[in-house]
Design a protein around this motif. Structure first.
Motif, PDB file in Angstrom:
ATOM      1  N   ARG A 262       0.810  -1.213   0.000  1.00 44.37           N
ATOM      2  CA  ARG A 262       0.000   0.000   0.000  1.00 44.37           C
ATOM      3  C   ARG A 262       0.842   1.261   0.000  1.00 44.37           C
ATOM      4  O   ARG A 262       0.352   2.318  -0.348  1.00 44.37           O
ATOM      5  N   THR A 263       2.091   1.207   0.446  1.00 45.39           N
ATOM      6  CA  THR A 263       2.916   2.410   0.556  1.00 45.39           C
ATOM      7  C   THR A 263       4.127   2.310  -0.346  1.00 45.39           C
ATOM      8  O   THR A 263       4.461   1.243  -0.847  1.00 45.39           O
ATOM      9  N   ARG A 264       4.811   3.461  -0.522  1.00 43.64           N
ATOM     10  CA  ARG A 264       5.933   3.535  -1.449  1.00 43.64           C
ATOM     11  C   ARG A 264       7.163   4.170  -0.790  1.00 43.64           C
ATOM     12  O   ARG A 264       8.025   4.686  -1.485  1.00 43.64           O
ATOM     13  N   ASN A 265       7.276   4.185   0.496  1.00 50.61           N
ATOM     14  CA  ASN A 265       8.289   5.009   1.145  1.00 50.61           C
ATOM     15  C   ASN A 265       9.713   4.476   1.138  1.00 50.61           C
ATOM     16  O   ASN A 265      10.646   5.254   1.072  1.00 50.61           O
ATOM     17  N   SER A 266       9.947   3.226   1.262  1.00 50.47           N
ATOM     18  CA  SER A 266      11.317   2.726   1.343  1.00 50.47           C
ATOM     19  C   SER A 266      11.875   2.536  -0.055  1.00 50.47           C
ATOM     20  O   SER A 266      11.123   2.159  -0.943  1.00 50.47           O
ATOM     21  N   PRO A 267      13.084   2.831  -0.354  1.00 48.65           N
ATOM     22  CA  PRO A 267      14.282   3.190   0.422  1.00 48.65           C
ATOM     23  C   PRO A 267      14.492   4.695   0.571  1.00 48.65           C
ATOM     24  O   PRO A 267      15.619   5.171   0.708  1.00 48.65           O
ATOM     25  N   LEU A 268      13.433   5.438   0.596  1.00 48.83           N
ATOM     26  CA  LEU A 268      13.521   6.890   0.576  1.00 48.83           C
ATOM     27  C   LEU A 268      14.329   7.467   1.732  1.00 48.83           C
ATOM     28  O   LEU A 268      15.175   8.336   1.535  1.00 48.83           O
ATOM     29  N   GLY A 269      14.069   7.010   2.937  1.00 45.56           N
ATOM     30  CA  GLY A 269      14.772   7.553   4.102  1.00 45.56           C
ATOM     31  C   GLY A 269      16.271   7.369   4.014  1.00 45.56           C
ATOM     32  O   GLY A 269      17.043   8.309   4.270  1.00 45.56           O
ATOM     33  N   ASP A 270      16.696   6.171   3.653  1.00 47.51           N
ATOM     34  CA  ASP A 270      18.132   5.912   3.536  1.00 47.51           C
ATOM     35  C   ASP A 270      18.763   6.750   2.433  1.00 47.51           C
ATOM     36  O   ASP A 270      19.869   7.273   2.587  1.00 47.51           O
ATOM     37  N   LEU A 271      18.067   6.890   1.310  1.00 49.04           N
ATOM     38  CA  LEU A 271      18.576   7.712   0.218  1.00 49.04           C
ATOM     39  C   LEU A 271      18.740   9.155   0.681  1.00 49.04           C
ATOM     40  O   LEU A 271      19.786   9.784   0.463  1.00 49.04           O
ATOM     41  N   ALA A 272      17.735   9.701   1.342  1.00 47.14           N
ATOM     42  CA  ALA A 272      17.786  11.085   1.807  1.00 47.14           C
ATOM     43  C   ALA A 272      18.929  11.296   2.800  1.00 47.14           C
ATOM     44  O   ALA A 272      19.640  12.308   2.749  1.00 47.14           O
ATOM     45  N   GLU A 273      19.124  10.344   3.712  1.00 49.35           N
ATOM     46  CA  GLU A 273      20.212  10.461   4.678  1.00 49.35           C
ATOM     47  C   GLU A 273      21.572  10.416   3.986  1.00 49.35           C
ATOM     48  O   GLU A 273      22.487  11.163   4.347  1.00 49.35           O
ATOM     49  N   THR A 274      21.720   9.558   2.991  1.00 49.72           N
ATOM     50  CA  THR A 274      22.969   9.483   2.230  1.00 49.72           C
ATOM     51  C   THR A 274      23.230  10.804   1.507  1.00 49.72           C
ATOM     52  O   THR A 274      24.361  11.304   1.493  1.00 49.72           O
ATOM     53  N   LEU A 275      22.197  11.381   0.905  1.00 55.88           N
ATOM     54  CA  LEU A 275      22.363  12.667   0.229  1.00 55.88           C
ATOM     55  C   LEU A 275      22.792  13.748   1.219  1.00 55.88           C
ATOM     56  O   LEU A 275      23.673  14.559   0.920  1.00 55.88           O
ATOM     57  N   ALA A 276      22.185  13.762   2.407  1.00 58.38           N
ATOM     58  CA  ALA A 276      22.547  14.758   3.418  1.00 58.38           C
ATOM     59  C   ALA A 276      23.982  14.557   3.900  1.00 58.38           C
ATOM     60  O   ALA A 276      24.733  15.525   4.063  1.00 58.38           O
ATOM     61  N   GLU A 277      24.361  13.310   4.109  1.00 57.32           N
ATOM     62  CA  GLU A 277      25.738  13.030   4.536  1.00 57.32           C
ATOM     63  C   GLU A 277      26.726  13.553   3.501  1.00 57.32           C
ATOM     64  O   GLU A 277      27.733  14.175   3.829  1.00 57.32           O
ATOM     65  N   ARG A 278      26.449  13.314   2.229  1.00 57.27           N
ATOM     66  CA  ARG A 278      27.347  13.771   1.163  1.00 57.27           C
ATOM     67  C   ARG A 278      27.285  15.290   0.983  1.00 57.27           C
ATOM     68  O   ARG A 278      28.287  15.917   0.676  1.00 57.27           O
ATOM     69  N   ALA A 279      26.122  15.878   1.162  1.00 54.01           N
ATOM     70  CA  ALA A 279      25.974  17.329   0.991  1.00 54.01           C
ATOM     71  C   ALA A 279      26.705  18.106   2.080  1.00 54.01           C
ATOM     72  O   ALA A 279      27.346  19.113   1.805  1.00 54.01           O
ATOM     73  N   TYR A 280      26.614  17.627   3.310  1.00 55.14           N
ATOM     74  CA  TYR A 280      27.165  18.355   4.447  1.00 55.14           C
ATOM     75  C   TYR A 280      28.494  17.804   4.950  1.00 55.14           C
ATOM     76  O   TYR A 280      29.157  18.437   5.757  1.00 55.14           O
ATOM     77  N   GLY A 281      28.858  16.608   4.501  1.00 58.18           N
ATOM     78  CA  GLY A 281      30.049  15.969   5.047  1.00 58.18           C
ATOM     79  C   GLY A 281      29.739  15.410   6.423  1.00 58.18           C
ATOM     80  O   GLY A 281      28.678  15.652   6.986  1.00 58.18           O
ATOM     81  N   GLY A 282      30.637  14.651   6.959  1.00 56.55           N
ATOM     82  CA  GLY A 282      30.414  14.065   8.275  1.00 56.55           C
ATOM     83  C   GLY A 282      30.092  12.592   8.178  1.00 56.55           C
ATOM     84  O   GLY A 282      30.520  11.911   7.242  1.00 56.55           O
ATOM     85  N   THR A 283      29.307  12.122   9.138  1.00 54.07           N
ATOM     86  CA  THR A 283      28.993  10.701   9.206  1.00 54.07           C
ATOM     87  C   THR A 283      27.508  10.495   9.525  1.00 54.07           C
ATOM     88  O   THR A 283      26.877  11.336  10.166  1.00 54.07           O
ATOM     89  N   LEU A 284      27.004   9.365   9.076  1.00 53.68           N
ATOM     90  CA  LEU A 284      25.644   8.982   9.437  1.00 53.68           C
ATOM     91  C   LEU A 284      25.621   8.547  10.897  1.00 53.68           C
ATOM     92  O   LEU A 284      26.527   7.852  11.361  1.00 53.68           O
ATOM     93  N   ALA A 285      24.587   8.944  11.602  1.00 55.24           N
ATOM     94  CA  ALA A 285      24.404   8.502  12.980  1.00 55.24           C
ATOM     95  C   ALA A 285      23.998   7.035  12.971  1.00 55.24           C
ATOM     96  O   ALA A 285      23.459   6.532  11.975  1.00 55.24           O
ATOM     97  N   PRO A 286      24.233   6.325  14.067  1.00 57.02           N
ATOM     98  CA  PRO A 286      23.753   4.934  14.143  1.00 57.02           C
ATOM     99  C   PRO A 286      22.241   4.888  13.950  1.00 57.02           C
ATOM    100  O   PRO A 286      21.531   5.846  14.275  1.00 57.02           O
ATOM    101  N   ASN A 287      21.740   3.770  13.423  1.00 60.75           N
ATOM    102  CA  ASN A 287      20.300   3.636  13.165  1.00 60.75           C
ATOM    103  C   ASN A 287      19.450   3.885  14.401  1.00 60.75           C
ATOM    104  O   ASN A 287      18.325   4.337  14.298  1.00 60.75           O
ATOM    105  N   SER A 288      19.951   3.583  15.569  1.00 64.81           N
ATOM    106  CA  SER A 288      19.160   3.742  16.789  1.00 64.81           C
ATOM    107  C   SER A 288      19.187   5.166  17.332  1.00 64.81           C
ATOM    108  O   SER A 288      18.505   5.464  18.306  1.00 64.81           O
ATOM    109  N   GLN A 289      19.939   6.062  16.706  1.00 65.37           N
ATOM    110  CA  GLN A 289      20.009   7.452  17.173  1.00 65.37           C
ATOM    111  C   GLN A 289      18.639   8.110  17.019  1.00 65.37           C
ATOM    112  O   GLN A 289      18.058   8.102  15.948  1.00 65.37           O
TER     113      GLN A 289
END
Length: 174
Positions: free
Chosen positions: A38-65
C-alpha cells in the motif's frame, strides 16, 4: 525443479542509481496493482540520509540514534526528513513526525513519487521546525506539513540536486 530462487532478468550492477530507483518505482507500481503493498516510502529515508551526509560531510548517525541522522564535521546534528509526493495530489501531506528536538537543523527533501526526482530541499533550524509544527497529543509528536516547510528556512535544492546528480560516484572519504 529449480530451487535456487528467482532469477534477475537484468544485471542490476550495470544500472546507475537513478535507473535502479526507476526500476524500483516500476516494481512498486506492479506490487500496488496486485494488491501486495500500500505504501511507497522505502528506500527513501536511507537515500535522503545518504544525500545529506554527502551534501554536508560528516557521518551517518547509528540507526538507533533518536534525534538526528547526520553528524557534520563541525559537529552539527542534522535531522533528515523525506517524502514522496505525486505532484497532482493536492491533499494535505505531512513529513514523518518529530518526537525529539535534540538536533541543530533539519533538512526536508521532497521527491516525485513516480520518478524519485528531487522536487525541492529546505533546511530549517530546530526552532523554526518547532514553530511550524502542529502538536499531536495522541502520538506525543509534532506534525510538519509539507506546505509549511516549503515556505520556511533556507532553500538547499541546488546543493542536493548536485549531490543527487553525482550519486553514482564513490563518496569522498575524509
Amino acid at each position: 525443479m529449480d530451487t535456487t530462487g528467482p532469477r534477475m532478468p537484468f544485471a542490476p550492477t550495470a544500472l546507475s542509481v537513478r535507473e535502479l530507483l526507476a526500476s524500483y518505482v516500476a516494481v512498486l507500481d506492479e506490487l500496488t496493482r496486485r494488491g501486495v503493498i500500500r505504501t511507497r516510502n522505502s528506500p527513501l529515508g536511507d537515500l535522503a540520509e545518504t544525500l545529506a551526509e554527502r551534501a554536508y560531510g560528516g557521518t551517518l548517525a547509528p540507526n538507533s540514534q533518536k534525534s538526528y541522522d547526520v553528524l557534520t564535521m563541525d559537529n552539527r546534528r542534522i535531522q533528515v526528513k523525506a517524502r514522496l509526493v505525486d505532484r497532482l495530489d493536492k491533499r494535505t501531506q505531512n513529513f514523518s513526525a518529530f518526537r525529539s528536538w535534540d538536533f541543530d537543523s533539519a533538512v526536508f527533501l521532497l521527491f516525485d513519487t513516480n520518478t524519485y526526482d528531487l522536487i525541492w530541499a529546505r533546511e530549517l533550524e530546530c526552532d523554526e521546525v518547532q514553530t511550524i509544527g502542529r502538536r499531536v497529543e495522541h502520538t506525543n509528536s509534532s506534525a510538519i506539513l509539507i506546505r509549511n516547510v516549503a515556505a520556511a528556512g533556507k532553500d538547499v535544492t541546488v546543493l542536493f540536486s548536485l549531490v543527487f546528480g553525482a550519486i553514482d560516484e564513490p563518496a569522498e572519504q575524509p
